[in-house]
Design a protein around this motif. Structure first.
Motif, PDB file in Angstrom:
ATOM      1  N   THR A  41       0.817  -1.212   0.000  1.00 52.03           N
ATOM      2  CA  THR A  41       0.000   0.000   0.000  1.00 52.03           C
ATOM      3  C   THR A  41       0.853   1.266   0.000  1.00 52.03           C
ATOM      4  OG1 THR A  41      -0.134  -0.085   2.411  1.00 52.03           O
ATOM      5  CG2 THR A  41      -1.924  -1.115   1.165  1.00 52.03           C
ATOM      6  N   THR A  45       3.607   1.766  -1.809  1.00 51.23           N
ATOM      7  CA  THR A  45       4.086   2.073  -3.155  1.00 51.23           C
ATOM      8  C   THR A  45       2.975   2.070  -4.195  1.00 51.23           C
ATOM      9  OG1 THR A  45       4.585  -0.245  -3.575  1.00 51.23           O
ATOM     10  CG2 THR A  45       6.361   1.131  -2.683  1.00 51.23           C
ATOM     11  N   ARG A  46       1.765   1.772  -3.802  1.00 53.58           N
ATOM     12  CA  ARG A  46       0.658   1.731  -4.744  1.00 53.58           C
ATOM     13  C   ARG A  46       0.276   3.149  -5.171  1.00 53.58           C
ATOM     14  NH1 ARG A  46      -3.649  -2.243  -5.740  1.00 53.58           N
ATOM     15  NH2 ARG A  46      -5.226  -1.092  -6.881  1.00 53.58           N
ATOM     16  N   ARG A  47       0.138   3.346  -6.465  1.00 55.75           N
ATOM     17  CA  ARG A  47      -0.235   4.661  -6.979  1.00 55.75           C
ATOM     18  C   ARG A  47      -1.747   4.777  -7.035  1.00 55.75           C
ATOM     19  NH1 ARG A  47       3.283   6.180 -12.038  1.00 55.75           N
ATOM     20  NH2 ARG A  47       2.401   8.170 -11.484  1.00 55.75           N
ATOM     21  N   VAL A  48      -2.249   5.931  -6.700  1.00 58.30           N
ATOM     22  CA  VAL A  48      -3.677   6.186  -6.708  1.00 58.30           C
ATOM     23  C   VAL A  48      -3.948   7.254  -7.759  1.00 58.30           C
ATOM     24  CG1 VAL A  48      -5.655   6.941  -5.361  1.00 58.30           C
ATOM     25  CG2 VAL A  48      -3.850   5.608  -4.276  1.00 58.30           C
ATOM     26  N   ALA A  49      -4.875   6.947  -8.663  1.00 59.76           N
ATOM     27  CA  ALA A  49      -5.218   7.886  -9.724  1.00 59.76           C
ATOM     28  C   ALA A  49      -6.220   8.917  -9.221  1.00 59.76           C
ATOM     29  CB  ALA A  49      -5.796   7.140 -10.909  1.00 59.76           C
ATOM     30  N   LYS A  50      -6.088  10.129  -9.735  1.00 61.80           N
ATOM     31  CA  LYS A  50      -6.997  11.201  -9.342  1.00 61.80           C
ATOM     32  C   LYS A  50      -8.072  11.466 -10.389  1.00 61.80           C
ATOM     33  CE  LYS A  50      -3.429  13.514  -6.677  1.00 61.80           C
ATOM     34  NZ  LYS A  50      -2.614  14.711  -6.522  1.00 61.80           N
ATOM     35  N   LEU A 103      -3.754   3.215 -15.173  1.00 59.74           N
ATOM     36  CA  LEU A 103      -3.271   2.308 -14.129  1.00 59.74           C
ATOM     37  C   LEU A 103      -3.913   0.928 -14.245  1.00 59.74           C
ATOM     38  CD1 LEU A 103      -3.049   4.622 -10.998  1.00 59.74           C
ATOM     39  CD2 LEU A 103      -1.195   3.734 -12.404  1.00 59.74           C
ATOM     40  N   GLY A 152      -6.500   8.652 -15.608  1.00 54.03           N
ATOM     41  CA  GLY A 152      -5.435   8.036 -14.824  1.00 54.03           C
ATOM     42  C   GLY A 152      -5.817   6.660 -14.323  1.00 54.03           C
ATOM     43  N   LYS A 153      -7.068   6.475 -13.939  1.00 54.55           N
ATOM     44  CA  LYS A 153      -7.545   5.167 -13.503  1.00 54.55           C
ATOM     45  C   LYS A 153      -7.490   4.159 -14.643  1.00 54.55           C
ATOM     46  CE  LYS A 153     -10.538   6.836  -9.837  1.00 54.55           C
ATOM     47  NZ  LYS A 153     -11.908   6.996  -9.350  1.00 54.55           N
ATOM     48  N   GLU A 173      -1.943  -2.919 -14.877  1.00 53.98           N
ATOM     49  CA  GLU A 173      -1.994  -3.943 -13.846  1.00 53.98           C
ATOM     50  C   GLU A 173      -1.649  -5.308 -14.430  1.00 53.98           C
ATOM     51  OE1 GLU A 173      -5.893  -3.848 -12.204  1.00 53.98           O
ATOM     52  OE2 GLU A 173      -5.469  -2.130 -10.926  1.00 53.98           O
TER      53      GLU A 173
END
Length: 101
Positions: free
Chosen positions: A3, A5-10, A18, A14-15, A22
């Motif tokens: 969690t 290093t996990r990138r979160v898209a805004k 990502l 971006g989602k 995967e």
């Protein structure tokens, strides 16, 4: 992935990006990137063309010479990595020719 290093898209875009990066249960076929080096003879160019035509639907051939791409020199592999990610190719064939025996 942890969690931390996990990138979160805004954004939605971006989602999607990502999500496309995967890990997949079934990977797609491997694609081949075919490119010429800084000094390429006609014979090497013909061999690269034949190689690209053998795996035609899964290959991407660049027609111009690429003097900045030297994958086996320290620090010069970034250009090749950029092109491989741009064209989504996991394999590459680089043709180069020198007259040294």
């Amino acid at each position: 992935m942890s969690t931390a290093t996990r990138r979160v898209a805004k954004t939605k875009r971006g989602k999607r990006v990502l999500h496309s990066r995967e890990p997949k249960q079934v990977e797609g076929p491997k694609r081949l990137l075919v490119l010429k080096g800084h000094a390429t003879s006609q014979l090497v160019g013909d061999v690269l063309g034949d190689l690209a035509s053998m795996v035609r639907p899964l290959s991407h051939r660049l027609s111009r010479k690429n003097p900045e791409i030297m994958p086996f020199e320290a620090g010069k592999e970034a250009g090749l990595e950029r092109l491989a990610s741009k064209f989504e190719c996991s394999l590459f064939a680089l043709g180069n020719h020198t007259k040294k025996p």
